[in-house]
Design an enzyme around this catalytic site. Structure first.
Site, PDB file in Angstrom:
ATOM      1  N   GLU A 446      -6.196  -5.967   1.313  1.00  4.28           N
ATOM      2  CA  GLU A 446      -5.040  -6.625   1.938  1.00  4.28           C
ATOM      3  C   GLU A 446      -3.987  -5.616   2.383  1.00  4.28           C
ATOM      4  O   GLU A 446      -2.793  -5.880   2.360  1.00  4.28           O
ATOM      5  CB  GLU A 446      -4.419  -7.667   0.995  1.00  4.28           C
ATOM      6  N   GLY A 447      -4.446  -4.459   2.810  1.00  3.00           N
ATOM      7  CA  GLY A 447      -3.544  -3.386   3.204  1.00  3.00           C
ATOM      8  C   GLY A 447      -3.301  -2.493   2.011  1.00  3.00           C
ATOM      9  O   GLY A 447      -2.738  -2.924   0.997  1.00  3.00           O
TER      10      GLY A 447
END
Length: 603
Positions: A446-447
């Site tokens: 998610e980053g």
């Protein structure tokens, strides 16, 4: 097998004494009937499900993993996962905080976040299946057409169908502007999607009858980069019919090309998804897909932060119990258990430090994470536009902090708690090494946490000249002005005030240096997020400590030990963990030169 006790007492403290949720939700028409008893009953039942159903199959999922059939391209989840998911859906848990219009219970999001924490403590791999489904629901709820909502949302709410997000491709991770998956318009208004996606969590499984993939792809005439990305619904089985009467139809032209063999979260199927002219439908506007997907991505980032919290809590509980029982050596002050051949290792200072670190980060993370969830409810449901906007600003500012600070802490605490076990921690049967392996992914997906740090400093602080940060600073300042003259609180208020001043000056310094050399922002970002994380935790620890001290004073000899412990952990946080900020600030002020001066060819 590891043990787990739902932290209901601390959850209740955070919700009722710290955040005063019952009072807050009275101002929101959708939640005005939700009282403290409802909160407590939901948490109690959720905790039982996690401890009794999810925890026993956690190590099973880790050992068995998911199995992939190369002939059929199907994935089988570990023993017990499907039955647990059915039990979860039958009880209505999937729709806990979702819209009643589509079959949800419509309870506050903060209850979903608290439930997330307990799910991630007991079985992170399993919890990702329903968690991603909620993300897909939220994306379609915000951007789907009326027809799409009527068709897909009831089935996602019930758990009859599950959801995923398909972003990543082998040649591009975070840099989605490079993605190559194509979407070709068809005469019937649908699109034909072709491409390959990787690292798709929950991408193929046997838990539900259909899987709804939300896929990022490019239209033929799309602009280059992120401005040319569109979002599509691409179900595993194309629906037949409309609305609630729709059923799964023919197999769509996509399949799982394989599952990844990972360091951790073995019970979740991380898939390679191959699209060979799969039928899909556009969500929202063409070339605006990233805006829609960010609803799901930001929700996932908050969820990942809770994964960090959940693993911190369960690792702490098991390490604490072990330290109380395991005898090894003697206290430096002399035998503390003279009737035994050695003292419990809880007497040793470094063991206590590791345990207190995990506990301090867990309890502050719980306060922070639940507060952010309340902001989500205010942002979506409050009737006052100004309140909604203020909450939106806090959500925007703090999302990267929740994701990165809480998962960094989660991995480090899981590792420290393994260390408490000594050699036994490295042995599979205790379960500690699984917590460490599972926690490691949370810093990546998610980053990555570096991406979160760049987002915080670049987009959320420097881009608006610190406007959002100043709003949080105002909350800090109000606490200081209200309680700063009370000597009883000085040990908490004074360091908070000192750090607040330093953050103000530091932010200005970084902005000036980055104006001349943008590498200065890149070099500062990770340390800057650590500093902001501590500013947030110091704020919540100061508030929690003051509540506990007031309770101790009021109750006298009948004081609940819970409050005594709360003050003790607060003192540990301010004495031993907050000083990290001094080192991080010094790193930031040292600049980018020592990082950037070595030529690439000399690495």
């Amino acid at each position: 097998m590891p043990k787990y006790t739902p932290p209901l007492r601390d959850q209740q403290f955070v919700l009722h004494e710290l955040l005063k949720v019952e009072e807050t939700y009275r101002s929101i028409p959708a939640f005005k009937e939700v009282d403290a008893e409802t909160f407590d009953q939901v948490l109690e039942q959720a905790g039982k499900f996690c401890a009794d159903v999810l925890l026993p199959i956690n190590s099973v999922g880790d050992t068995e993993g998911c199995s992939y059939d190369k002939t059929t391209h199907e994935v089988k989840t570990p023993t017990g996962f499907k039955q647990a998911f059915q039990q979860f859906c039958d009880a209505g848990w999937q729709g806990l905080a979702l819209d009643p219009e589509y079959g949800g219970q419509g309870l506050p999001r903060v209850l979903q976040i608290a439930f997330y924490e307990m799910q991630y403590s007991t079985n992170q791999s399993w919890a990702m299946y329903p968690g991603l489904t909620i993300g897909a629901y939220e994306c379609l709820h915000a951007y789907g057409s009326a027809e799409q909502k009527a068709l897909y949302l009831p089935k996602l709410v019930s758990g009859q169908w599950t959801g995923t997000m398909c972003l990543t491709e082998a040649h591009c991770g975070t840099d989605l502007g490079m993605l190559r998956t194509k979407a070709e318009p068809q005469a019937d208004g649908s699109y034909k999607l072709t491409g390959n996606k990787i690292f798709i969590s929950s991408g193929e499984h046997d838990l539900a009858e259909n899987i709804v993939h939300l896929v990022l792809a490019r239209l033929p005439d799309a602009p280059a980069g992120t401005k040319g990305i569109s979002l599509f619904i691409v179900p595993k089985f194309t629906p037949v019919g409309t609305g609630a009467d729709a059923v799964k139809g023919e197999r769509n032209a996509l399949y799982c090309g394989g599952i990844e063999h990972k360091m951790g979260i073995h019970g979740n199927s991380t898939c390679q998804i191959v699209l060979e002219g799969a039928k899909g439908w556009l969500v929202g506007q063409a070339n605006k897909g990233l805006n829609a997907m960010f609803v799901m991505m930001n929700g996932a980032r908050l969820g990942v932060g809770m994964q960090g919290l959940g693993l911190t809590e369960v690792a702490y509980q098991n390490a604490r119990d072990y330290a109380l029982e395991r005898i090894q050596g003697r206290s430096l002050k002399g035998p503390q258990a003279p009737d035994r051949p050695a003292d419990p290792i809880i007497v040793h200072a470094d063991v206590r430090k590791m345990l207190l670190t995990a506990r301090a980060y867990a309890e502050a993370g719980r306060a922070f994470g639940y507060w952010i969830a309340v902001q989500g409810d205010l942002m979506h449901e409050h009737p006052d536009e100004q309140v909604r906007n203020e909450a939106n600003d806090m959500m925007s500012l703090m999302t990267p902090v929740v994701k990165a600070f809480m998962t960094d802490n989660g991995f480090n605490c899981a590792s420290d708690c393994l260390q408490v076990f000594g050699g036994h921690g490295y042995i599979k049967e205790w379960g500690m090494e699984q917590f460490v392996r599972d926690a490691r992914i949370n810093m990546i997906y998610e980053g990555t946490n570096t991406i979160q740090s760049l987002d915080l400093l670049g987009r959320k602080v420097l881009m608006d000249n610190g406007a959002k940060l100043k709003k949080f600073g105002k909350m800090v300042q109000e606490l200081i002005e209200t309680h700063g003259t009370n000597e009883a609180y000085a040990e908490f208020i004074n360091p908070l005030a000192d750090l607040g001043d330093k953050v103000t000056k530091l932010t200005t310094e970084i902005a000036m240096k980055a104006f001349a050399d943008q590498n200065e922002a890149g070099a500062a970002a990770v340390s800057y997020l650590r500093v902001i994380g501590h500013l947030v935790y110091a704020y919540w620890w100061a508030k929690m400590a003051m509540i506990a001290m007031d309770k101790i004073k009021a109750d006298g000899d009948k004081v609940d030990p819970f409050y005594t412990a709360k003050v003790a952990v607060a003192r540990f946080y301010f004495a031993k963990l907050l000083p990290e900020t001094a080192a991080e600030i010094r790193k930031i002020r040292s600049g980018a030169a020592s990082i950037m001066q070595l030529p690439a060819e000399l690495f």
